[in-house]
Design an enzyme around this catalytic site. Sequence first.
Site, PDB file in Angstrom:
ATOM      1  N   SER A  34      78.006   5.858-122.510  1.00 49.52           N
ATOM      2  CA  SER A  34      76.939   6.674-122.269  1.00 49.52           C
ATOM      3  C   SER A  34      76.912   7.511-123.873  1.00 49.52           C
ATOM      4  O   SER A  34      77.923   7.952-124.190  1.00 49.52           O
ATOM      5  CB  SER A  34      77.194   7.981-121.286  1.00 49.52           C
ATOM      6  OG  SER A  34      77.192   7.001-120.293  1.00 49.52           O
TER       7      SER A  34
ATOM      8  N   GLU B 193      77.675  12.436-126.707  1.00 51.39           N
ATOM      9  CA  GLU B 193      78.864  12.497-125.779  1.00 51.39           C
ATOM     10  C   GLU B 193      80.230  11.858-126.694  1.00 51.39           C
ATOM     11  O   GLU B 193      80.942  12.450-126.153  1.00 51.39           O
ATOM     12  CB  GLU B 193      78.787  11.641-124.383  1.00 51.39           C
ATOM     13  CG  GLU B 193      80.104  11.584-123.563  1.00 51.39           C
ATOM     14  CD  GLU B 193      79.424  11.230-122.202  1.00 51.39           C
ATOM     15  OE1 GLU B 193      78.954  11.360-121.471  1.00 51.39           O
ATOM     16  OE2 GLU B 193      80.509  10.480-122.148  1.00 51.39           O
TER      17      GLU B 193
ATOM     18  N   ARG C 120      81.742  17.292-119.144  1.00 48.86           N
ATOM     19  CA  ARG C 120      82.049  15.947-119.897  1.00 48.86           C
ATOM     20  C   ARG C 120      82.418  16.958-121.103  1.00 48.86           C
ATOM     21  O   ARG C 120      82.321  16.873-121.978  1.00 48.86           O
ATOM     22  CB  ARG C 120      80.959  15.264-120.670  1.00 48.86           C
ATOM     23  CG  ARG C 120      80.077  14.418-119.685  1.00 48.86           C
ATOM     24  CD  ARG C 120      81.139  12.980-118.786  1.00 48.86           C
ATOM     25  NE  ARG C 120      80.015  12.232-118.037  1.00 48.86           N
ATOM     26  CZ  ARG C 120      80.135  12.437-117.011  1.00 48.86           C
ATOM     27  NH1 ARG C 120      81.283  13.316-116.569  1.00 48.86           N
ATOM     28  NH2 ARG C 120      79.335  11.287-116.107  1.00 48.86           N
TER      29      ARG C 120
HETATM   30  P1  FAD Z   1      89.516   7.608-127.603  1.00 46.31           P
HETATM   31  O1  FAD Z   1      88.054   6.918-127.541  1.00 46.31           O
HETATM   32  O2  FAD Z   1      90.885   7.183-127.835  1.00 46.31           O
HETATM   33  O3  FAD Z   1      89.541   8.804-128.184  1.00 46.31           O
HETATM   34  C1  FAD Z   1      88.810   9.413-127.628  1.00 46.31           C
HETATM   35  C2  FAD Z   1      88.617  11.404-127.681  1.00 46.31           C
HETATM   36  O4  FAD Z   1      90.535  11.756-127.197  1.00 46.31           O
HETATM   37  C3  FAD Z   1      89.125  11.211-129.177  1.00 46.31           C
HETATM   38  O5  FAD Z   1      88.444  12.787-129.974  1.00 46.31           O
HETATM   39  C4  FAD Z   1      90.799  11.100-129.641  1.00 46.31           C
HETATM   40  O6  FAD Z   1      91.272  11.355-130.701  1.00 46.31           O
HETATM   41  C5  FAD Z   1      90.762  11.853-128.233  1.00 46.31           C
HETATM   42  N1  FAD Z   1      91.985  11.400-127.941  1.00 46.31           N
HETATM   43  C6  FAD Z   1      92.369  10.501-127.553  1.00 46.31           C
HETATM   44  N2  FAD Z   1      93.874  10.196-126.825  1.00 46.31           N
HETATM   45  C7  FAD Z   1      94.072  11.445-127.030  1.00 46.31           C
HETATM   46  C8  FAD Z   1      95.951  11.837-127.086  1.00 46.31           C
HETATM   47  N3  FAD Z   1      96.237  11.305-126.332  1.00 46.31           N
HETATM   48  N4  FAD Z   1      95.742  13.523-127.280  1.00 46.31           N
HETATM   49  C9  FAD Z   1      94.510  14.330-128.010  1.00 46.31           C
HETATM   50  N5  FAD Z   1      93.747  13.376-128.319  1.00 46.31           N
HETATM   51  C10 FAD Z   1      93.206  12.524-128.059  1.00 46.31           C
HETATM   52  N6  FAD Z   1      83.238   8.240-119.732  1.00 46.31           N
HETATM   53  C11 FAD Z   1      82.976   8.931-118.870  1.00 46.31           C
HETATM   54  O7  FAD Z   1      83.384   9.787-118.251  1.00 46.31           O
HETATM   55  N7  FAD Z   1      82.846   8.152-117.314  1.00 46.31           N
HETATM   56  C12 FAD Z   1      82.259   6.821-117.255  1.00 46.31           C
HETATM   57  O8  FAD Z   1      82.453   6.054-116.529  1.00 46.31           O
HETATM   58  C13 FAD Z   1      82.906   5.970-118.281  1.00 46.31           C
HETATM   59  N8  FAD Z   1      81.794   4.742-118.593  1.00 46.31           N
HETATM   60  C14 FAD Z   1      82.136   4.008-119.715  1.00 46.31           C
HETATM   61  C15 FAD Z   1      82.237   2.523-119.959  1.00 46.31           C
HETATM   62  C16 FAD Z   1      81.944   1.873-120.679  1.00 46.31           C
HETATM   63  C17 FAD Z   1      81.870   0.377-120.932  1.00 46.31           C
HETATM   64  C18 FAD Z   1      82.670   2.664-121.705  1.00 46.31           C
HETATM   65  C19 FAD Z   1      82.638   2.103-123.534  1.00 46.31           C
HETATM   66  C20 FAD Z   1      83.548   3.965-122.129  1.00 46.31           C
HETATM   67  C21 FAD Z   1      82.307   4.995-120.759  1.00 46.31           C
HETATM   68  N9  FAD Z   1      83.015   6.031-120.915  1.00 46.31           N
HETATM   69  C22 FAD Z   1      83.380   6.761-119.692  1.00 46.31           C
HETATM   70  C23 FAD Z   1      83.401   7.103-121.377  1.00 46.31           C
HETATM   71  C24 FAD Z   1      84.979   6.181-121.729  1.00 46.31           C
HETATM   72  O9  FAD Z   1      85.862   5.431-122.276  1.00 46.31           O
HETATM   73  C25 FAD Z   1      85.863   7.821-122.091  1.00 46.31           C
HETATM   74  O10 FAD Z   1      85.375   8.448-122.494  1.00 46.31           O
HETATM   75  C26 FAD Z   1      87.792   7.631-122.140  1.00 46.31           C
HETATM   76  O11 FAD Z   1      88.114   8.093-120.713  1.00 46.31           O
HETATM   77  C27 FAD Z   1      87.896   7.849-122.779  1.00 46.31           C
HETATM   78  O12 FAD Z   1      89.814   6.832-123.387  1.00 46.31           O
HETATM   79  P2  FAD Z   1      90.175   5.933-124.744  1.00 46.31           P
HETATM   80  O13 FAD Z   1      91.315   6.167-124.470  1.00 46.31           O
HETATM   81  O14 FAD Z   1      89.562   5.568-125.439  1.00 46.31           O
HETATM   82  O15 FAD Z   1      89.908   7.777-125.492  1.00 46.31           O
HETATM   83  P1  NAP Z   2      72.632   5.901-111.845  1.00 48.88           P
HETATM   84  O1  NAP Z   2      73.835   5.968-110.925  1.00 48.88           O
HETATM   85  O2  NAP Z   2      72.107   5.083-112.126  1.00 48.88           O
HETATM   86  O3  NAP Z   2      72.293   7.478-112.126  1.00 48.88           O
HETATM   87  C1  NAP Z   2      71.651   7.859-113.683  1.00 48.88           C
HETATM   88  C2  NAP Z   2      72.090   9.537-113.298  1.00 48.88           C
HETATM   89  O4  NAP Z   2      71.430  10.295-112.814  1.00 48.88           O
HETATM   90  C3  NAP Z   2      73.414   9.387-113.713  1.00 48.88           C
HETATM   91  O5  NAP Z   2      73.320   9.811-115.517  1.00 48.88           O
HETATM   92  C4  NAP Z   2      73.869  10.795-112.519  1.00 48.88           C
HETATM   93  O6  NAP Z   2      74.787  11.557-113.620  1.00 48.88           O
HETATM   94  C5  NAP Z   2      72.741  10.924-112.324  1.00 48.88           C
HETATM   95  N1  NAP Z   2      73.238  10.577-110.680  1.00 48.88           N
HETATM   96  C6  NAP Z   2      72.573   9.680-110.119  1.00 48.88           C
HETATM   97  N2  NAP Z   2      72.700   9.861-108.590  1.00 48.88           N
HETATM   98  C7  NAP Z   2      73.148  11.614-108.218  1.00 48.88           C
HETATM   99  C8  NAP Z   2      73.164  12.130-107.722  1.00 48.88           C
HETATM  100  N3  NAP Z   2      73.518  12.013-106.595  1.00 48.88           N
HETATM  101  N4  NAP Z   2      73.540  13.664-108.259  1.00 48.88           N
HETATM  102  C9  NAP Z   2      73.648  14.420-109.346  1.00 48.88           C
HETATM  103  N5  NAP Z   2      72.888  13.464-109.946  1.00 48.88           N
HETATM  104  C10 NAP Z   2      72.855  12.109-109.986  1.00 48.88           C
HETATM  105  O7  NAP Z   2      74.013   6.405-113.501  1.00 48.88           O
HETATM  106  P2  NAP Z   2      74.932   4.617-114.028  1.00 48.88           P
HETATM  107  O8  NAP Z   2      74.370   4.942-115.793  1.00 48.88           O
HETATM  108  O9  NAP Z   2      74.671   3.402-113.981  1.00 48.88           O
HETATM  109  O10 NAP Z   2      76.228   5.563-113.960  1.00 48.88           O
HETATM  110  C11 NAP Z   2      77.141   5.704-113.095  1.00 48.88           C
HETATM  111  C12 NAP Z   2      77.955   6.761-112.252  1.00 48.88           C
HETATM  112  O11 NAP Z   2      78.938   5.982-114.120  1.00 48.88           O
HETATM  113  C13 NAP Z   2      77.316   7.867-113.004  1.00 48.88           C
HETATM  114  O12 NAP Z   2      77.905   9.119-112.443  1.00 48.88           O
HETATM  115  C14 NAP Z   2      78.114   7.913-114.779  1.00 48.88           C
HETATM  116  O13 NAP Z   2      77.502   8.974-115.588  1.00 48.88           O
HETATM  117  C15 NAP Z   2      78.807   6.524-114.928  1.00 48.88           C
HETATM  118  N6  NAP Z   2      78.968   6.213-116.341  1.00 48.88           N
HETATM  119  C16 NAP Z   2      79.667   6.992-117.232  1.00 48.88           C
HETATM  120  C17 NAP Z   2      79.757   6.786-118.744  1.00 48.88           C
HETATM  121  C18 NAP Z   2      80.057   7.711-120.553  1.00 48.88           C
HETATM  122  O14 NAP Z   2      80.181   6.876-120.713  1.00 48.88           O
HETATM  123  N7  NAP Z   2      80.479   8.330-119.578  1.00 48.88           N
HETATM  124  C19 NAP Z   2      79.306   5.564-118.510  1.00 48.88           C
HETATM  125  C20 NAP Z   2      78.978   4.564-117.412  1.00 48.88           C
HETATM  126  C21 NAP Z   2      78.500   4.691-116.660  1.00 48.88           C
HETATM  127  P3  NAP Z   2      76.060  11.504-114.122  1.00 48.88           P
HETATM  128  O15 NAP Z   2      75.865  11.033-115.580  1.00 48.88           O
HETATM  129  O16 NAP Z   2      76.109  13.333-114.690  1.00 48.88           O
HETATM  130  O17 NAP Z   2      76.952  11.493-113.038  1.00 48.88           O
END
Ligand code: FAD
Ligand code: NAP
Length: 339
Positions: free
Chosen positions: A239, A335, A164
């Site tokens: 998250s 995050e 991340r």
């Molecule tokens: P924004 O929120 O609009 O911006 C995020 C940051 O990036 C800000 O600092 C902004 O200034 C900067 N930024 C955005 N676009 C640009 C650009 N073109 N140039 C320079 N800077 C920029 N994230 C994960 O990694 N994995 C997941 O599974 C995941 N699941 C999610 C589930 C839900 C329900 C929600 C609400 C969020 C989740 N996220 C997840 C977080 C998020 O969706 C991601 O990080 C996504 O990439 C953010 O995109 P955005 O366009 O909304 O960014």
């Molecule tokens: P999950 O499957 O219930 O797992 C819980 C946590 O355990 C996750 O955070 C994941 O880490 C870790 N995990 C599970 N299996 C793993 C494996 N085989 N090896 C290493 N780590 C493992 O998680 P969940 O909340 O339903 O999310 C599912 C996936 O979507 C995850 O990868 C999560 O990161 C992603 N997600 C991200 C966001 C976001 O905003 N960043 C939001 C929703 C979901 P990791 O998170 O490192 O994968």
Amino acid sequence: MLQLQSTTLRAYNTFGIDVQATRLAEIATSEDILEALEIRQKENRELLILGGGSNLLFTRDVDDLLLLNRLKGISHSFLSEDEVLVEAAAGENWHTFVQFCIENNWGGIENLSLIPGNVGASPMQNIGAYGVEIKDVFHSVRAMHVADGSIHEFDAPTCKFGYRESIFKREQKGKFIILSVSYKLTRRNHQLNTTYGAISQELQSQGISNPSIRDVSNAVMAIRRSKLPDPAVLGNAGSFFKNPVVDNSLLESIRLKYPNVVAYPAGDSHSKLAAGWLIETAGWKGYRRDDAGVHALQALVLVNYGSATGAQIWQLSQDIVDDVHSKFGVELEREVNVY
Ligand code: FAD
Ligand code: NAP
């Protein structure tokens, strides 16, 4: 000519936080961006790019020049019988882009289905889910330097992707506008990743033994829909915290008291703890204070029940950080980008 609007940002962030922006402009072309850079210089303002607003917590009004990224376009070139290079403009919706690739039978990002937001933010925090991160398929990013409008191309090593993390969240924070991102995807012999989380279980329950990239995408979508709150219904930014990586000695001391601690190996002598497990075990799952809360099904997700302020969500997150630290000796890191 760029139109500057004064507006509430409630509809522009998935937390649904009601702050005011005094200078919001949509950018759809390079000319728009260059004009915005001139305004920034003339008015001596900071600049903030807004994608889908799904990884942001606004805790104050925004007087900076706020650029709403609307850059569109997808192109591709075949590298070989096996690989395709796909370039998507920063303002393309991420999930729509993933579906476009799947329809073309281009593999590699199916596990990243249904992540909200835009393509431009995908390298920002090296988006990841279900064992796949953007760095696994990343080729390069084109970005404009805010200081002088010059265009730069970054390859993967230059982006310093981590868990991340990337340089765009660290040393180059706020210094570049990401214009487009290129990904190297597979055209055949797709390397499916179905061992993570509940994917294989979901495929099994659907009676699928030889899945396609479409099947994997569908399974990921089904799991996500069953677990994660839809921001259109309940404000959230996914998250809120990262999963902390700790020394194995700390993990073992936690395990003495909590034999069920959820942890995964993370390199030599370190483990990744599930932050959701720490927060839930500390007793916060389902907690609510005014309109700020911890989601009832996934403790890693903080939610806005309607009129929470960014400051209230932030304070709740700080109380969780302090409590988890006092109970487990683990420091949680946010995050979500806090503005
Ligand atoms: P924004 O929120 O609009 O911006 C995020 C940051 O990036 C800000 O600092 C902004 O200034 C900067 N930024 C955005 N676009 C640009 C650009 N073109 N140039 C320079 N800077 C920029 N994230 C994960 O990694 N994995 C997941 O599974 C995941 N699941 C999610 C589930 C839900 C329900 C929600 C609400 C969020 C989740 N996220 C997840 C977080 C998020 O969706 C991601 O990080 C996504 O990439 C953010 O995109 P955005 O366009 O909304 O960014
Ligand atoms: P999950 O499957 O219930 O797992 C819980 C946590 O355990 C996750 O955070 C994941 O880490 C870790 N995990 C599970 N299996 C793993 C494996 N085989 N090896 C290493 N780590 C493992 O998680 P969940 O909340 O339903 O999310 C599912 C996936 O979507 C995850 O990868 C999560 O990161 C992603 N997600 C991200 C966001 C976001 O905003 N960043 C939001 C929703 C979901 P990791 O998170 O490192 O994968």
